[in-house]
Scaffold this motif. Structure first.
Motif, mmCIF file in Angstrom:
data_model
loop_
_atom_site.group_PDB
_atom_site.id
_atom_site.type_symbol
_atom_site.label_atom_id
_atom_site.label_comp_id
_atom_site.label_asym_id
_atom_site.label_seq_id
_atom_site.Cartn_x
_atom_site.Cartn_y
_atom_site.Cartn_z
ATOM 1 N N ILE A 1 -22.070 8.332 -4.066
ATOM 2 C CA ILE A 1 -20.972 7.626 -4.906
ATOM 3 C C ILE A 1 -19.535 8.329 -4.915
ATOM 4 C CG2 ILE A 1 -20.526 7.191 -7.387
ATOM 5 C CD1 ILE A 1 -23.745 7.153 -7.901
ATOM 6 N N ALA A 2 -19.628 9.443 -4.628
ATOM 7 C CA ALA A 2 -18.220 10.204 -4.533
ATOM 8 C C ALA A 2 -17.608 9.494 -3.071
ATOM 9 C CB ALA A 2 -18.390 11.518 -4.694
ATOM 10 N N LEU A 3 -18.317 9.582 -2.253
ATOM 11 C CA LEU A 3 -17.554 9.223 -0.847
ATOM 12 C C LEU A 3 -17.232 7.580 -0.946
ATOM 13 C CD1 LEU A 3 -20.175 10.598 1.809
ATOM 14 C CD2 LEU A 3 -17.484 11.559 1.215
ATOM 15 N N CYS A 4 -18.176 6.843 -1.521
ATOM 16 C CA CYS A 4 -17.753 5.528 -1.765
ATOM 17 C C CYS A 4 -16.502 5.034 -2.599
ATOM 18 C CB CYS A 4 -19.002 4.493 -2.176
ATOM 19 S SG CYS A 4 -20.226 4.679 -1.193
ATOM 20 N N SER A 5 -16.221 6.151 -3.545
ATOM 21 C CA SER A 5 -15.096 5.735 -4.311
ATOM 22 C C SER A 5 -13.779 6.141 -3.638
ATOM 23 C CB SER A 5 -15.185 6.862 -5.588
ATOM 24 O OG SER A 5 -15.108 8.135 -5.236
ATOM 25 N N CYS A 6 -13.918 6.674 -2.626
ATOM 26 C CA CYS A 6 -12.766 7.218 -1.908
ATOM 27 C C CYS A 6 -12.238 5.897 -0.782
ATOM 28 C CB CYS A 6 -12.758 8.480 -0.979
ATOM 29 S SG CYS A 6 -12.870 9.970 -2.171
ATOM 30 N N GLY A 7 -12.905 4.728 -0.698
ATOM 31 C CA GLY A 7 -12.621 3.810 0.160
ATOM 32 C C GLY A 7 -11.360 2.989 -0.122
ATOM 33 N N GLY A 8 -11.215 1.671 0.386
ATOM 34 C CA GLY A 8 -10.144 0.731 0.143
ATOM 35 C C GLY A 8 -9.549 0.351 -1.078
ATOM 36 N N LYS A 9 -10.499 0.562 -1.942
ATOM 37 C CA LYS A 9 -10.128 -0.037 -3.537
ATOM 38 C C LYS A 9 -10.159 1.404 -4.425
ATOM 39 C CE LYS A 9 -12.060 -4.475 -2.809
ATOM 40 N NZ LYS A 9 -12.882 -5.634 -3.461
ATOM 41 N N GLN A 10 -9.306 1.296 -5.230
ATOM 42 C CA GLN A 10 -9.133 2.271 -6.255
ATOM 43 C C GLN A 10 -9.305 1.649 -7.653
ATOM 44 O OE1 GLN A 10 -5.437 4.475 -5.563
ATOM 45 N NE2 GLN A 10 -6.102 5.034 -3.453
ATOM 46 N N GLN A 11 -9.875 2.667 -8.499
ATOM 47 C CA GLN A 11 -9.992 2.148 -10.009
ATOM 48 C C GLN A 11 -8.583 2.101 -10.649
ATOM 49 O OE1 GLN A 11 -12.548 0.995 -11.123
ATOM 50 N NE2 GLN A 11 -13.720 1.089 -9.046
ATOM 51 N N GLN A 12 -8.359 1.067 -11.353
ATOM 52 C CA GLN A 12 -7.190 1.098 -12.189
ATOM 53 C C GLN A 12 -7.582 1.505 -13.712
ATOM 54 O OE1 GLN A 12 -5.511 -2.785 -12.973
ATOM 55 N NE2 GLN A 12 -7.252 -3.528 -12.266
ATOM 56 N N PRO A 13 -6.849 2.082 -14.679
ATOM 57 C CA PRO A 13 -7.237 2.720 -16.108
ATOM 58 C C PRO A 13 -8.374 1.448 -16.510
ATOM 59 C CG PRO A 13 -4.896 2.765 -15.668
ATOM 60 C CD PRO A 13 -5.198 2.078 -14.466
ATOM 61 N N GLY A 14 -8.147 0.360 -16.486
ATOM 62 C CA GLY A 14 -9.307 -0.680 -17.278
ATOM 63 C C GLY A 14 -10.254 -0.476 -16.579
ATOM 64 N N GLY A 15 -10.451 0.013 -15.248
ATOM 65 C CA GLY A 15 -11.792 -0.015 -14.545
ATOM 66 C C GLY A 15 -12.018 -0.995 -13.349
ATOM 67 N N ALA A 16 -10.989 -1.956 -13.333
ATOM 68 C CA ALA A 16 -10.911 -3.002 -12.212
ATOM 69 C C ALA A 16 -10.414 -2.394 -11.119
ATOM 70 C CB ALA A 16 -10.019 -4.204 -12.686
ATOM 71 N N PRO A 17 -10.936 -2.761 -9.905
ATOM 72 C CA PRO A 17 -10.620 -2.330 -8.578
ATOM 73 C C PRO A 17 -9.179 -2.550 -8.144
ATOM 74 C CG PRO A 17 -12.094 -3.756 -8.201
ATOM 75 C CD PRO A 17 -12.010 -3.714 -9.738
ATOM 76 N N ILE A 18 -8.218 -1.770 -7.413
ATOM 77 C CA ILE A 18 -7.064 -2.167 -7.133
ATOM 78 C C ILE A 18 -7.247 -2.210 -5.792
ATOM 79 C CG2 ILE A 18 -4.432 -1.439 -6.603
ATOM 80 C CD1 ILE A 18 -4.839 0.391 -9.177
ATOM 81 N N ALA A 19 -6.950 -3.543 -4.909
ATOM 82 C CA ALA A 19 -7.138 -3.870 -3.626
ATOM 83 C C ALA A 19 -5.779 -3.730 -2.791
ATOM 84 C CB ALA A 19 -7.522 -5.413 -3.485
ATOM 85 N N ASN A 20 -6.095 -3.334 -1.469
ATOM 86 C CA ASN A 20 -4.741 -3.236 -0.676
ATOM 87 C C ASN A 20 -4.808 -4.281 -0.003
ATOM 88 O OD1 ASN A 20 -4.150 -0.491 -1.363
ATOM 89 N ND2 ASN A 20 -6.004 0.228 -0.125
ATOM 90 N N TYR A 21 -3.611 -4.923 0.095
ATOM 91 C CA TYR A 21 -3.230 -6.263 0.853
ATOM 92 C C TYR A 21 -1.958 -6.067 1.594
ATOM 93 C CZ TYR A 21 -7.483 -8.607 -1.239
ATOM 94 O OH TYR A 21 -8.563 -8.750 -1.591
ATOM 95 N N GLN A 22 -1.618 -6.880 2.393
ATOM 96 C CA GLN A 22 -0.412 -6.775 3.323
ATOM 97 C C GLN A 22 0.505 -7.962 2.324
ATOM 98 O OE1 GLN A 22 -0.259 -8.171 7.237
ATOM 99 N NE2 GLN A 22 1.897 -8.189 7.276
ATOM 100 N N ILE A 23 1.561 -7.284 1.862
ATOM 101 C CA ILE A 23 2.525 -7.972 1.053
ATOM 102 C C ILE A 23 3.865 -8.449 1.776
ATOM 103 C CG2 ILE A 23 3.790 -8.006 -1.216
ATOM 104 C CD1 ILE A 23 1.545 -6.534 -2.304
ATOM 105 N N VAL A 24 4.391 -9.316 1.676
ATOM 106 C CA VAL A 24 5.792 -9.743 2.404
ATOM 107 C C VAL A 24 6.686 -10.420 1.380
ATOM 108 C CG1 VAL A 24 4.704 -10.177 4.667
ATOM 109 C CG2 VAL A 24 4.811 -12.045 3.205
ATOM 110 N N LYS A 25 7.869 -10.311 1.652
ATOM 111 C CA LYS A 25 9.040 -10.875 0.734
ATOM 112 C C LYS A 25 9.331 -12.072 1.406
ATOM 113 C CE LYS A 25 12.067 -8.151 -1.378
ATOM 114 N NZ LYS A 25 12.957 -7.060 -1.829
ATOM 115 N N VAL A 26 9.520 -13.133 0.604
ATOM 116 C CA VAL A 26 9.759 -14.317 1.040
ATOM 117 C C VAL A 26 11.344 -14.515 1.263
ATOM 118 C CG1 VAL A 26 9.876 -17.153 0.525
ATOM 119 C CG2 VAL A 26 7.896 -15.459 -0.167
ATOM 120 N N GLN A 27 11.753 -14.907 2.602
ATOM 121 C CA GLN A 27 12.982 -14.994 3.012
ATOM 122 C C GLN A 27 13.409 -16.373 3.773
ATOM 123 O OE1 GLN A 27 13.637 -11.410 5.319
ATOM 124 N NE2 GLN A 27 13.979 -10.193 3.605
#
Length: 370
Positions: A18-44
């Protein structure tokens, strides 16, 4: 010596997993929901050239239906389907016997009329001398003169009949009206043909250059006219166009748009344009179809990656990331023209907005992203 039980060891392994899995691509935010990593671009805003395809029909520069000018039995076919012919080359011969007979009759009638004219002329000259000697009256002389004039008119009429008969005989030899390629030959030797038949003897297509017709919507044409000042100037400034053949391959030569119809099609709301392609190897054939590929330049437009748009039926939406990193879906309007990698957005987002560039179809509404 201390011994560890099997259950205790299994529990330790589970905690470590469980400890190893918690160190993957998603992190927990204070409310418990995961924070996902995505590529973000600025519209120009930017300039882009997109390829627009339009269905096209291909026609020879001249497609001339060849009909006989006289009726009769088709005596000889002098060409084959697909043969390259020159202007004036013999294509068909219609039975000449009745037309030759008509010409002979007309020529004989002309000779008879000329003989009558000569007789009337002699009679007039003789009567004229008698009148000078007061042997006959003016009435007799005038009557003789009228007979001469009538004989001359008959000669003129007989000459016209000879010309008509000779022309009719010449029409039995059907010649090519232009350089080109012979189309299908629906009538064979022995068939009865006439100028009133529903189908031509053949079609001669001049395909040294081919006309390729396609349509553009009225709004696009209007935009071009406004930018260039006139439709003529707009056509002059249009770039070269490519031709995609029916098998999906691209024709080796580029073409130029040379004219546009002055009438808008009421059913489609489009305007027909005509482009010209050279055809030195006769690869293009009249009656074929394909697609015209027209490069269109869009200036100062909002451009987003195609992977950023999620399509639901005929609607598109993107996920805009706010200042707190929360992704919210936003409906957008997209031009149908695209290059397969980028979309042009006309409504729904603004320049400077940050959007999820990839994996938008995996995001939940209100999800926090990094």
């Amino acid at each position: 010596m201390k011994r560890f039980s099997f259950n205790a060891m299994a529990g330790a392994v589970a905690i470590a997993t469980i400890a190893l899995c918690s160190c993957g691509g998603k992190q927990q935010q204070p409310g418990g929901a995961p924070i996902a990593n995505y590529q973000i671009v600025k519209v120009q805003k930017s300039d882009v050239i997109l390829q627009t395809k339009a269905s096209a029909t291909i026609r020879g520069r001249q497609d001339i239906d060849v009909y006989p000018q006289v009726g009769g039995t088709l005596q000889k076919l002098c060409v084959t389907e697909g043969q390259v012919v020159k202007k004036g080359q013999t294509l068909f011969i219609i039975d000449q016997v009745p037309f030759q007979a008509a010409l002979n009759t007309a020529e004989a009638a002309l000779e008879a009329a000329q003989a009558q004219e000569a007789t009337a002329a002699l009679n007039y000259e003789s009567r004229k001398k008698l009148r000078d000697e007061d042997v006959i009256s003016d009435f007799d002389l005038q009557t003789t003169q009228n007979t001469l004039l009538s004989a001359r008119a008959q000669v003129a009429q007989a000459k016209a009949q000879v010309v008509n008969a000779r022309n009719s005989l010449s029409y039995t030899v059907v010649k090519s009206p232009a350089d080109g390629i012979v189309g299908t030959l629906p009538y064979r030797q022995g068939a009865l043909v006439s100028s009133a038949m529903p189908q031509p003897l053949t079609t001669v297509s001049d395909n040294s250059e081919m006309y390729v017709y396609f349509s553009m919507n009225e709004a696009a044409v209007l935009k071009m006219v406004r930018e260039n000042g006139s439709i003529e100037k707009a056509i002059e400034n249009m770039p070269e166009v490519a031709l995609q053949l029916i098998d999906g391959s691209e024709y080796e030569l580029k073409g130029r748009v040379e004219s546009a119809s002055g009438v808008v099609d009421r059913t489609t709301g489009s305007i027909q344009l005509r482009s010209v392609f050279k055809n030195p190897n006769h690869l293009l054939h009249s009656g074929s179809s394909g697609n015209v590929v027209l490069p269109v330049e869009y200036k100062d437009v909002l451009l987003i990656p195609a992977t950023a748009a999620v399509q639901t039926q005929d609607k598109y939406r993107v996920f805009v990331v706010d200042g707190e990193g929360v992704a919210k879906s936003q409906n957008v309007s997209i031009l149908p023209q695209n290059n397969g990698k980028d979309f042009i957005v006309t409504e729904g987002i603004n320049e400077g907005d940050e959007i999820v560039a990839e994996g938008a179809n995996m995001i939940r509404e209100g999800q926090k992203v990094r």
